[in-house]
Design a protein around this motif. Structure first.
Motif, PDB file in Angstrom:
ATOM      1  N   ARG A   6       0.834  -1.211   0.000  1.00  0.00           N
ATOM      2  CA  ARG A   6       0.000   0.000   0.000  1.00  0.00           C
ATOM      3  C   ARG A   6       0.869   1.262   0.000  1.00  0.00           C
ATOM      4  N   LEU A   7       1.918   1.262   0.822  1.00  0.00           N
ATOM      5  CA  LEU A   7       2.810   2.413   0.882  1.00  0.00           C
ATOM      6  C   LEU A   7       3.535   2.628  -0.447  1.00  0.00           C
ATOM      7  N   THR A   8       3.938   1.545  -1.086  1.00  0.00           N
ATOM      8  CA  THR A   8       4.629   1.651  -2.364  1.00  0.00           C
ATOM      9  C   THR A   8       3.713   2.247  -3.422  1.00  0.00           C
ATOM     10  N   LEU A  91      10.624   8.471  -2.100  1.00  0.00           N
ATOM     11  CA  LEU A  91      11.083   8.246  -3.472  1.00  0.00           C
ATOM     12  C   LEU A  91      11.764   6.883  -3.616  1.00  0.00           C
ATOM     13  N   ARG A  92      12.509   6.471  -2.594  1.00  0.00           N
ATOM     14  CA  ARG A  92      13.122   5.130  -2.644  1.00  0.00           C
ATOM     15  C   ARG A  92      12.061   4.040  -2.618  1.00  0.00           C
ATOM     16  N   THR A  93      10.983   4.284  -1.864  1.00  0.00           N
ATOM     17  CA  THR A  93       9.879   3.330  -1.835  1.00  0.00           C
ATOM     18  C   THR A  93       9.227   3.235  -3.208  1.00  0.00           C
ATOM     19  N   ALA A  94       9.022   4.364  -3.863  1.00  0.00           N
ATOM     20  CA  ALA A  94       8.415   4.375  -5.192  1.00  0.00           C
ATOM     21  C   ALA A  94       9.345   3.739  -6.229  1.00  0.00           C
ATOM     22  N   ALA A  95      10.641   3.808  -5.998  1.00  0.00           N
ATOM     23  CA  ALA A  95      11.599   3.241  -6.947  1.00  0.00           C
ATOM     24  C   ALA A  95      11.550   1.709  -6.967  1.00  0.00           C
ATOM     25  N   LYS A  96      10.922   1.095  -5.966  1.00  0.00           N
ATOM     26  CA  LYS A  96      10.810  -0.362  -5.953  1.00  0.00           C
ATOM     27  C   LYS A  96       9.947  -0.864  -7.103  1.00  0.00           C
TER      28      LYS A  96
END
Length: 144
Positions: A6-8, A91-96
């Motif tokens: 969910r966070l991603t 942003l690092r989470t979205a980069a996953k």
């Protein structure tokens, strides 16, 4: 669906806004650092005699602020740095998402950034809307 999934997805939806906000915070941090070192022009004002003078006046201000002003600048700098760290984490989470297979990345982009409806995206990739979401969540759960 896992909480991290969910966070991603939430971070991916807001990826471009987060990047813009991060850039603005970096500029604000740079401005505060300039004020702390005395490079900002917003420090001491010229005296009336200096204003009437035909001679050139310095454009920089010495950093001899009061202790209270320096402390407030340091506190604000720490606050901004904490906000930047949080935005970097997002942003690092979205980069996953970049670790997903390419077709799934395209599906995510069309769904969250392409201004397409879920039905259109599902039709484009050969899914029903519910099964498309299940597929995306399953792939993300395996990655995270």
């Amino acid at each position: 669906m896992k909480t991290m999934t969910r966070l991603t997805i939430a971070a991916y939806k807001e990826k471009y806004r987060i990047q813009k906000q991060r850039d603005e915070k970096l500029l604000e941090l740079l401005e505060i650092e300039h004020k702390m070192t005395g490079l900002a022009k917003s420090g001491k004002e010229l005296t009336p005699e200096q204003q009437r003078s035909s001679k050139a006046m310095p454009h920089t201000v010495s950093p001899n602020y009061s202790d209270q002003k320096i402390l407030s600048l340091i506190e604000r700098k720490d606050e901004i740095q904490a906000e930047i760290d949080y935005l970097d984490m997002s942003l690092r989470t979205a980069a996953k998402i970049e670790r997903m297979p390419l077709i799934d990345q395209q599906m995510m982009h069309d769904l969250y950034h392409g201004r397409m409806t879920a039905e259109d995206v599902a039709d484009k990739y050969g899914y029903h809307p519910k099964s498309m979401y299940r597929h995306i969540y399953r792939v993300l759960d395996m990655l995270l």
